[in-house]
Design an enzyme around this catalytic site. Sequence first.
Site, PDB file in Angstrom:
ATOM      1  N   HIS A 146       0.276  -3.760   7.690  1.00 38.71           N
ATOM      2  CA  HIS A 146       1.316  -3.200   6.828  1.00 38.71           C
ATOM      3  C   HIS A 146       2.529  -2.829   7.681  1.00 38.71           C
ATOM      4  CE1 HIS A 146      -1.308  -1.766   3.224  1.00 38.71           C
ATOM      5  NE2 HIS A 146      -1.759  -2.914   3.715  1.00 38.71           N
ATOM      6  N   GLU A 159       4.280  -0.120   7.852  1.00 40.72           N
ATOM      7  CA  GLU A 159       4.200   1.215   8.452  1.00 40.72           C
ATOM      8  C   GLU A 159       3.338   1.218   9.709  1.00 40.72           C
ATOM      9  OE1 GLU A 159       3.672   0.265   5.290  1.00 40.72           O
ATOM     10  OE2 GLU A 159       3.769   1.980   3.932  1.00 40.72           O
ATOM     11  N   CYS A 174       0.825   3.530   1.066  1.00 41.57           N
ATOM     12  CA  CYS A 174      -0.547   3.531   0.561  1.00 41.57           C
ATOM     13  C   CYS A 174      -1.355   4.590   1.324  1.00 41.57           C
ATOM     14  CB  CYS A 174      -1.164   2.142   0.743  1.00 41.57           C
ATOM     15  SG  CYS A 174      -1.588   1.734   2.453  1.00 41.57           S
ATOM     16  N   CYS A 219      -1.773   3.911   5.127  1.00 40.78           N
ATOM     17  CA  CYS A 219      -0.561   4.164   5.905  1.00 40.78           C
ATOM     18  C   CYS A 219      -0.258   5.658   5.994  1.00 40.78           C
ATOM     19  CB  CYS A 219       0.602   3.369   5.334  1.00 40.78           C
ATOM     20  SG  CYS A 219       0.358   1.580   5.584  1.00 40.78           S
TER      21      CYS A 219
END
Length: 155
Positions: A58, A60, A88, A91
Amino acid sequence: MRSQRGFMEEQFMREAIRLAEKAKRKGEVPIGAVVVYRGKIIGKGYNLRTKLQRATQHAEIRAIDRACRKLRSWRLPESEIYITLEPCPMCMGAILNARIDRVYFGAYEQKGRSLTEELAKANLLNHTVEVSGGILKEECAQILSSFFSEMRKRR
């Protein structure tokens, strides 16, 4: 008149948007993130889950990883992260673990229930995070909606 803080928030979010657009060009879900330490970007990331076939890639996580390498520490106090989409739970866990002080995000998560606020205030790992959502939210949401619209057309 916009404050200096508001101006900086928009500048950093625009960099995250630029990274989201880069992800979109690569066929990835267009999410971008930047980690800022004392007013300077020290980590950048965008989604690469599909290309790398790794669930943890991801935006992040990638930005946090680069910031940790830059500071040579897994702790990132005095840092903030700018993300084009509400993070999410995975993260948010990484944000808490890295001891990032503030989260700024653009678009609100529409599909699933986000736990951003609950996790930020839960004092997990003896750390809480300030959260501000809706920074350039229309621009951030537009990148996502256009991506999914184009994807549906291709099917």
